[in-house]
Design an enzyme around this catalytic site. Structure first.
Site, PDB file in Angstrom:
ATOM      1  CE  LYS A  52      -3.799  -2.414   2.015  1.00 11.36           C
ATOM      2  NZ  LYS A  52      -4.499  -2.924   3.335  1.00 11.36           N
ATOM      3  CD  GLN A  96      -3.341  -4.520   6.375  1.00 11.28           C
ATOM      4  OE1 GLN A  96      -3.384  -3.676   5.596  1.00 11.28           O
ATOM      5  NE2 GLN A  96      -3.999  -5.629   6.015  1.00 11.28           N
ATOM      6  CG  ASP A 119      -9.914  -0.493   4.358  1.00 14.79           C
ATOM      7  OD1 ASP A 119      -9.279  -0.654   3.013  1.00 14.79           O
ATOM      8  OD2 ASP A 119      -9.341  -0.821   5.225  1.00 14.79           O
TER       9      ASP A 119
END
Length: 282
Positions: A52, A96, A119
């Protein structure tokens, strides 16, 4: 002959487009910053976070990494998320997953501001998706829509069957396919006669988490098959939820594993990050 849907190529195409968009935003004095939080040192999470950060650097998005020890408390993590919510220099926040077992993932997701939820997991983001409002799209399902569109595969009017009903893939996938005027069926572990349902599919999306479960017996001749699964074989090679060698000859188009859906998730995360500035512009 079946069309191999190349997720690496399409994800690179999207990142290149975003890179150009970021250059234009940069010239206008607009920047994008993504805060990435990792708790503990799970090896898979470490790889995902590294990828990422690399994608951010390529596109021109600034990233801040917060690597916290395994013993970080839930309250400490919430405090950090709230600080980032209030920080005008941060456009997007990504925590995460998975988190250590002593931390409630749902509580953390709900703490992230819906306006920074790149997200697309916050209940507000999910609600916006289902009622068709503008907002952050769940990255993997959004990536699948791009795979289909950029491969010249129409969705409108097609019979679309999803195997799996998770909050990460199955449910948001259904919403996005409906948005594209697909006719959608969601199947799951309690579905009776699964083969009969999946064999109706013009577009079959498999996200069930079972290695090579879907064989040619589950697939209509000439269907498009999208494999979201990711598993490791005994010999170390990666494979999906679909038995590729058995299914591929019967399809019009299919995604490989690796190199299919996987690269698209990060590309769409980058798109969500840029969307934070597009939204401000509007």
């Amino acid at each position: 002959m079946s069309q191999l849907i190349d997720g690496k190529r399409i994800s690179q195409q999207i990142k290149d487009e975003l890179k150009e968009e970021m250059k234009k935003l940069d010239a206008l004095g607009k920047s994008v910053c993504l805060a990435v939080i990792q708790v503990g040192d799970d090896p898979a999470s470490t790889v995902y976070v590294r990828n990422k950060k690399k994608a951010c650097a390529y596109v021109g998005i600034r990233s801040r990494a917060y690597e916290l020890p395994e013993e970080t408390t839930e309250e400490e993590l919430i405090r950090l998320v709230k600080e980032l919510n209030a920080d005008a220099g941060v456009n997007g926040i990504l925590v995460q997953l998975p988190l250590p077992s002593h931390i409630d993932e749902d509580r953390i997701i709900r703490t992230i501001s819906p306006d920074k939820d790149v997200d697309g997991f916050h209940p507000v983001s999910v609600g916006r998706l289902w009622i068709g409002e503008k907002g952050f799209l769940s990255c993997t399902p959004a990536g699948i829509i791009q795979l289909l569109k950029r491969s010249g595969i129409g969705i409108a009017g097609k019979e679309c069957v999803i195997v799996g009903r998770s909050n990460i893939v199955g449910k948001p996938m259904a919403a996005l396919l409906l948005r594209e005027n697909g006719t959608v069926t969601v199947t799951h572990s309690r579905t009776v006669d699964l083969k009969e349902v999946t064999k109706r599919a013009d577009i079959l999306i498999v996200a069930m988490g079972r290695k090579k479960f879907i064989t040619s017996e589950y697939v209509k001749e000439g269907a498009v098959v999208i494999d979201v699964g990711m598993h490791r074989e005994d010999d170390g090679h990666l494979c999906g939820d679909v038995d590729f060698a058995d299914v591929e000859p019967h399809t019009a188009a299919i995604t490989p594993v690796p190199g299919g859906v996987g690269p698209m998730t990060i590309a769409m995360l980058m798109d969500n990050c840029v969307e934070t500035v597009r939204t401000q512009e509007e």
